[in-house]
Design a protein around this motif. Structure first.
Motif, mmCIF file in Angstrom:
data_model
loop_
_atom_site.group_PDB
_atom_site.id
_atom_site.type_symbol
_atom_site.label_atom_id
_atom_site.label_comp_id
_atom_site.label_asym_id
_atom_site.label_seq_id
_atom_site.Cartn_x
_atom_site.Cartn_y
_atom_site.Cartn_z
ATOM 1 N N PRO A 489 0.823 -1.218 0.000
ATOM 2 C CA PRO A 489 0.000 0.000 0.000
ATOM 3 C C PRO A 489 0.853 1.262 0.000
ATOM 4 C CG PRO A 489 0.054 -0.978 2.179
ATOM 5 C CD PRO A 489 0.785 -1.933 1.279
ATOM 6 N N ASN A 490 0.162 2.407 -0.046
ATOM 7 C CA ASN A 490 0.850 3.693 0.012
ATOM 8 C C ASN A 490 1.704 3.787 1.264
ATOM 9 O OD1 ASN A 490 -0.398 4.543 -2.313
ATOM 10 N ND2 ASN A 490 -2.118 5.485 -1.251
ATOM 11 N N GLY A 491 2.858 4.418 1.104
ATOM 12 C CA GLY A 491 3.753 4.596 2.239
ATOM 13 C C GLY A 491 4.626 3.397 2.527
ATOM 14 N N THR A 492 4.555 2.347 1.687
ATOM 15 C CA THR A 492 5.402 1.170 1.845
ATOM 16 C C THR A 492 6.004 0.807 0.500
ATOM 17 O OG1 THR A 492 3.619 -0.419 1.416
ATOM 18 C CG2 THR A 492 3.928 0.315 3.709
ATOM 19 N N TYR A 493 6.987 -0.057 0.541
ATOM 20 C CA TYR A 493 7.632 -0.506 -0.688
ATOM 21 C C TYR A 493 8.181 -1.909 -0.466
ATOM 22 C CZ TYR A 493 12.152 0.348 1.548
ATOM 23 O OH TYR A 493 13.219 0.298 2.391
ATOM 24 N N VAL A 494 8.462 -2.602 -1.549
ATOM 25 C CA VAL A 494 9.033 -3.939 -1.455
ATOM 26 C C VAL A 494 10.459 -3.895 -1.991
ATOM 27 C CG1 VAL A 494 8.104 -4.632 -3.709
ATOM 28 C CG2 VAL A 494 8.751 -6.385 -2.039
ATOM 29 N N ASN A 495 11.388 -4.474 -1.234
ATOM 30 C CA ASN A 495 12.793 -4.567 -1.622
ATOM 31 C C ASN A 495 13.113 -6.045 -1.809
ATOM 32 O OD1 ASN A 495 15.541 -4.533 -1.951
ATOM 33 N ND2 ASN A 495 15.928 -3.092 -0.290
ATOM 34 N N SER A 496 13.078 -6.508 -3.053
ATOM 35 C CA SER A 496 13.232 -7.931 -3.330
ATOM 36 C C SER A 496 14.596 -8.454 -2.919
ATOM 37 C CB SER A 496 13.001 -8.203 -4.823
ATOM 38 O OG SER A 496 11.694 -7.836 -5.186
ATOM 39 N N SER A 497 15.618 -7.624 -2.998
ATOM 40 C CA SER A 497 16.958 -8.079 -2.638
ATOM 41 C C SER A 497 17.109 -8.239 -1.125
ATOM 42 C CB SER A 497 18.007 -7.104 -3.166
ATOM 43 O OG SER A 497 17.799 -5.810 -2.639
ATOM 44 N N ALA A 498 16.392 -7.442 -0.349
ATOM 45 C CA ALA A 498 16.488 -7.527 1.114
ATOM 46 C C ALA A 498 15.520 -8.563 1.676
ATOM 47 C CB ALA A 498 16.226 -6.162 1.739
ATOM 48 N N ASP A 499 14.241 -8.428 1.347
ATOM 49 C CA ASP A 499 13.224 -9.362 1.837
ATOM 50 C C ASP A 499 11.989 -9.238 0.946
ATOM 51 O OD1 ASP A 499 11.502 -11.014 3.133
ATOM 52 O OD2 ASP A 499 11.615 -10.043 5.080
ATOM 53 N N PRO A 500 11.844 -10.148 -0.033
ATOM 54 C CA PRO A 500 10.703 -10.051 -0.942
ATOM 55 C C PRO A 500 9.368 -10.392 -0.295
ATOM 56 C CG PRO A 500 11.927 -12.062 -1.370
ATOM 57 C CD PRO A 500 12.703 -11.305 -0.332
ATOM 58 N N TYR A 501 9.395 -10.817 0.983
ATOM 59 C CA TYR A 501 8.176 -11.234 1.666
ATOM 60 C C TYR A 501 7.639 -10.157 2.607
ATOM 61 C CZ TYR A 501 9.496 -15.830 -0.034
ATOM 62 O OH TYR A 501 9.832 -16.880 -0.843
ATOM 63 N N LYS A 502 8.122 -8.935 2.462
ATOM 64 C CA LYS A 502 7.727 -7.891 3.402
ATOM 65 C C LYS A 502 7.584 -6.557 2.695
ATOM 66 C CE LYS A 502 9.287 -5.689 7.714
ATOM 67 N NZ LYS A 502 10.368 -5.650 8.727
ATOM 68 N N CYS A 503 6.550 -5.799 3.087
ATOM 69 C CA CYS A 503 6.392 -4.422 2.625
ATOM 70 C C CYS A 503 7.030 -3.517 3.678
ATOM 71 C CB CYS A 503 4.916 -4.066 2.431
ATOM 72 S SG CYS A 503 4.131 -4.902 1.030
ATOM 73 N N PHE A 504 8.112 -2.869 3.314
ATOM 74 C CA PHE A 504 8.815 -1.996 4.243
ATOM 75 C C PHE A 504 8.141 -0.622 4.293
ATOM 76 C CE2 PHE A 504 11.949 -5.085 2.907
ATOM 77 C CZ PHE A 504 12.589 -5.402 4.104
ATOM 78 N N LYS A 505 8.074 -0.052 5.482
ATOM 79 C CA LYS A 505 7.509 1.284 5.631
ATOM 80 C C LYS A 505 8.547 2.329 5.242
ATOM 81 C CE LYS A 505 4.016 0.483 9.213
ATOM 82 N NZ LYS A 505 3.542 0.870 10.560
ATOM 83 N N CYS A 506 8.072 3.372 4.582
ATOM 84 C CA CYS A 506 8.964 4.475 4.249
ATOM 85 C C CYS A 506 9.267 5.294 5.513
ATOM 86 C CB CYS A 506 8.324 5.380 3.198
ATOM 87 S SG CYS A 506 8.059 4.603 1.591
ATOM 88 N N LYS A 507 10.364 6.011 5.486
ATOM 89 C CA LYS A 507 10.682 6.914 6.586
ATOM 90 C C LYS A 507 9.698 8.078 6.581
ATOM 91 C CE LYS A 507 15.623 5.866 6.204
ATOM 92 N NZ LYS A 507 16.946 6.429 5.903
ATOM 93 N N GLU A 508 9.697 8.823 7.670
ATOM 94 C CA GLU A 508 8.791 9.968 7.770
ATOM 95 C C GLU A 508 9.084 11.009 6.711
ATOM 96 O OE1 GLU A 508 8.124 12.076 11.290
ATOM 97 O OE2 GLU A 508 7.208 10.411 12.364
ATOM 98 N N THR A 509 10.338 11.066 6.287
ATOM 99 C CA THR A 509 10.728 12.064 5.285
ATOM 100 C C THR A 509 10.556 11.546 3.863
ATOM 101 O OG1 THR A 509 13.013 11.285 5.441
ATOM 102 C CG2 THR A 509 12.380 13.151 6.839
ATOM 103 N N GLU A 510 9.974 10.334 3.720
ATOM 104 C CA GLU A 510 9.817 9.732 2.394
ATOM 105 C C GLU A 510 8.355 9.341 2.158
ATOM 106 O OE1 GLU A 510 14.205 7.606 1.981
ATOM 107 O OE2 GLU A 510 12.510 6.448 2.724
ATOM 108 N N TRP A 511 8.057 9.029 0.919
ATOM 109 C CA TRP A 511 6.714 8.611 0.566
ATOM 110 C C TRP A 511 6.784 7.651 -0.617
ATOM 111 C CZ3 TRP A 511 3.763 9.569 -3.975
ATOM 112 C CH2 TRP A 511 4.471 10.260 -4.974
#
Length: 806
Positions: A489-511
């Motif tokens: 969802p909005n405010g998260t992203y997936v990093n396949s190289s780090a962990d393709p099974y998790k949506c990481f939250k963006c920092k407060e200064t990012e979107w």
């Protein structure tokens, strides 16, 4: 251990019978000063006259005879050999016991100087299982055992268990490493591993499972194969799991049975990866229907052509002593060698020719060093024991046919490579790549040479299709390769190289937007001093200060006139001064907020506007008191005037507000705040107000506003030309309307311009009193001076008093 020695005693009885089975001048025996034992699979145990077509025994004979003809390796020393057909443990034990015996006697762990056997080393055997059976017999007295073919199990690298074991072929670990690299090269993740159910195959499977542990490859299916395997059931299970990549790590005859079953069962659309034991099989690539099963890739030892070997085979077959006899008892079993031609031997799997050749030469070089050979002669006075040959074997470092021969600390070859093969449509195993182990790791596959069953497209084999961009995987079963896809969802992203099974939250200064693979920096927004809106508001604030100053001067000049006195007299200067001080707040709504900016944004307005409202409350009350309460309650009016009630109320209101602000700001002062919720791609710089800390000052301000409105409204029926109360009422209505509009906008909008609107609301609150209360009086003073007389005001009051008394 006692069972082991008992078995030695029982099997020793076969030695006498074995002596009667040997044939002089046999191609399996050659007399010499020093003997090398040879253990080869010449035919299958279940079909005694079915040969494996292995060129290995002939290569050993060729190698020994070639060494004997050299003058620089073992001059004045002859090598001999004794070769046994190792196709059955029970029938093979007599031969092994004969090799390691001296005068029919075996002394396990006996003193080395009493071991007078001519055998200095043994070359073989064919499989890991056979080697595990026989190796302990050779390890007892450290007789070197140099393997060249199927004893690739990793267990033999353990020197504490197999101290005198060496090999000229790479262990299973290396070939499994090549297979894993092939899978990774083509991005194949969903595979089956079919292995022969013995030590060799099971070791390969365990190594494969270990090597893919930290990769994206999943072992979907595995099965050990033997003579009783139900291939139909295996292929049904493979089809049910949609597996397209089949790794076959098995001996040649097991692989043949598997492939022939696949053809018979019409198994199609598969990629077969052949182990080195059958990748160079000469018969299977030409079997009818082989093209229908899919694409066959393989891994093998590089084929090194040995000069003179073909001529040796043709020459040896032309004088074969078996040619005129149906059966002749060679070595340790009855066999019919007339069925094998020279062409049969030459066309057999050539991948292990060089390992046999180099194994014999390694023993010869070790013996060369033990005998201190040099200058055309060897030292014949040295008594050679197997452990001495072993010590020199471990130090081997020579070049043979441009190939480096050297062993590591585990007895495995230090140098070498594997060829990657493709069974082309012509029925040949074509080299399409290579994998160099040492000295430098190098892997290459020429994809253009491979003709896939899917035409030009590389086949895929996955449990689940890769997730679309910006989707995270969710496990679906026990395998990592099986998963479902969920959008981030909005405010998260997936990093396949780090962990393709998790949506990481963006920092407060990012979107990030929905389905993102990274975050972007938010745009930081605030109203700078240079903003056009800010400039206009600050100019209006300065104009307000100028107007209040001008009005103060005008009122000071006309201080004793009725207009100034009716407006509040000295109270007018206090109101005008407080309005000027309130305007200070406007300048701190712009630029980057700091703690001091946030405090000054609210403090001047809340404090001094409170004084203004207190003045207007008193002024409204006085108007009502003069015209209404004064007539009915004269004593109250006298008390009010005697004790200066208006200044008492103003002072109490000021001190109360100052105390409330001091307490509130001490506990929780306003501070900079980053608004990150309202806009996902922006950071709005603003001030955070603690509602608990500021609620009391705001409540006091609202209370004064309500009292002021009540008193001013009570004077709505005052004389028509005397509009003090009406003016205050109208100013208060403008004030209330302004802040209702701002509160509504604040609920609906949180952008950077909310600070501009807040400053505008403050400025509007100031101008409402300045323009609608003081400006009309200034207008009368300047343009309607006839109304600014004592007679005019007395006439209005007298008319209203008469009206009220009637």
């Amino acid at each position: 251990m006692k069972y082991f020695f008992a078995s030695l005693c029982l099997l020793g009885s076969f030695l006498h019978a074995l002596a009667q089975c040997t044939v002089p001048a046999s191609e399996f025996q050659l007399e010499g000063d020093y003997l090398i034992g040879g253990l080869f699979d010449i035919h299958h145990v279940d079909t005694p006259c079915s040969y494996t077509l292995s060129p290995c025994p002939s290569l050993m004979r060729f190698s020994v005879e070639e060494i004997n003809n050299l003058t620089n390796l073992l001059p004045n020393v002859s090598l001999g050999y004794e070769i046994f057909d190792h196709c059955s443990d029970t029938q093979n034990f007599p031969g092994i016991l004969k090799l390691i015996s001296s005068n029919g006697m075996i002394q396990p762990w006996g003193e080395s100087h009493k071991d007078l056997s001519k055998i200095i080393a043994v070359v073989g055997t064919y499989t890991s299982t056979n080697t595990l059976t026989l190796a302990p017999l050779l390890m007892m007295n450290l007789i070197p055992m140099v393997n060249f073919y199927g004893a690739a199990s990793s267990v033999f690298s353990r020197k504490q268990n197999f101290p005198s074991f060496l090999r000229t072929v790479h262990p299973n670990k290396d070939i499994i490493e090549v297979i894993v690299r092939i899978l990774q090269h083509f991005n194949w993740r969903w595979v089956a591993f079919l292995n022969i159910n013995d030590d060799y195959g099971n070791d390969g499977r365990e190594l494969f499972i270990k090597m893919i542990k930290d990769t994206e490859i999943c072992l979907a299916y595995t099965k050990g194969l033997n003579h009783e395997t139900d291939y139909s059931l295996i292929f049904k299970q493979i089809e049910a799991q949609r597996i397209r990549i089949l790794i076959v790590f098995a001996a040649e005859w097991t692989a043949e049975a598997l492939i022939e079953s696949a053809i018979e069962l019409n198994i199609t659309d598969k990629v077969w990866i052949a182990g080195d034991a059958w990748s160079l099989n000469k018969r299977l690539p030409k079997v009818k229907g082989i093209k229908n099963i899919g694409t066959v890739l393989g891994v093998s030892q590089p084929v090194v052509k040995i000069p003179g070997f073909n001529d040796f085979i043709y020459a040896s077959k032309s004088k074969n002593p078996c040619e005129n006899s149906e059966q002749q008892m060679f070595c340790n079993q009855v066999c019919n060698c007339s069925s094998l031609t020279a062409k049969d031997v030459i066309l057999a799997d050539p991948s292990f020719n060089f390992p046999v050749y180099s194994a014999v030469y390694a023993v010869a070089h070790a013996l060369h060093n033990v005998l201190q050979c040099g200058s055309g002669r060897c030292n014949g006075n040295i008594t050679v024991f197997p452990y001495m040959v072993l010590a020199e074997l471990k130090k081997s470092n020579f070049t043979l046919l441009n190939q480096s021969i050297e062993f590591d600390e585990n007895g495995d070859p230090k140098h070498g490579s594997y060829s990657i093969l493709f069974w082309n449509h012509s029925g040949d195993a074509e080299v399409v790549g290579f994998y160099n182990f040492r000295p430098a790791l190098h892997f290459f596959i020429n994809n253009s040479k491979i003709q896939w069953y899917t035409k030009d497209k590389v086949p895929t084999s996955v449990c689940s299709q890769e997730c679309p961009t910006g989707h995270a995987k969710k496990y679906d079963g026990i395998h990592e390769c099986c998963f479902k896809c969920e959008i981030c969802p909005n405010g998260t992203y997936v990093n396949s190289s780090a962990d393709p099974y998790k949506c990481f939250k963006c920092k407060e200064t990012e979107w990030s937007e929905e389905a993102s693979t990274s975050c972007s920096l938010r745009v930081v927004e605030y109203i700078p001093f240079t903003d056009s809106g800010a400039i206009v508001i600050m100019v209006l604030a300065c104009v307000l200060v100028g107007l209040t100053a001008a009005m103060s001067v005008l009122f000071a000049i006309n201080y004793n006139t009725p207009i100034v006195r009716s407006a509040g007299g000295p109270m007018c200067f206090l109101i005008l001064g407080c309005l000027s001080l309130c305007s200070i707040s406007v300048f701190f709504y712009f630029d980057k907020p700091t703690t001091s900016f946030c405090i000054l944004r609210f403090l001047p307005f809340l404090l001094f506007y409170n004084v203004c409202l207190a003045c207007f409350v008193v002024r409204s009350f006085q108007i009502v008191c003069i015209f209404k309460i004064g007539a009915k309650f004269p004593k109250l009016h006298i008390w009010w005037r005697k004790y200066h009630g208006q200044w008492l109320v103003i002072t109490v209101a000021f001190l109360t507000q100052a105390l409330l602000l001091l307490i509130g700001y001490s506990c929780a002062p306003p501070k900079p705040y980053n608004e990150t919720v309202w806009y996902p791609d922006k950071i709005i710089l603003s001030c955070d107000i603690n509602l608990t800390a500021t609620s009391s000052p705001v409540v006091l301000l609202l209370s004064l506003c309500c009292f002021c409105f009540i008193f001013s409204y009570m004077g709505k029926d005052l004389p028509k030309n005397y509009n003090e109360a009406k003016a205050i009422t109208f100013c208060l209505l403008l004030l209330i309307f302004t802040w209702i509009i701002f509160a509504t906008v604040r609920v609906l909008y949180r952008g950077k311009y909310i600070e501009t609107l807040n400053a505008l609301a403050v400025l509007s609150s100031l101008y409402s009193f300045l323009l609608w209360y003081f400006f009309p009086k200034c207008y009368i003073i300047i343009f309607q001076s006839y109304k600014n007389t004592q007679q005019y005001f007395q006439g209005i009051i007298q008319d209203y008093t008469k009206t009220m008394s009637q």
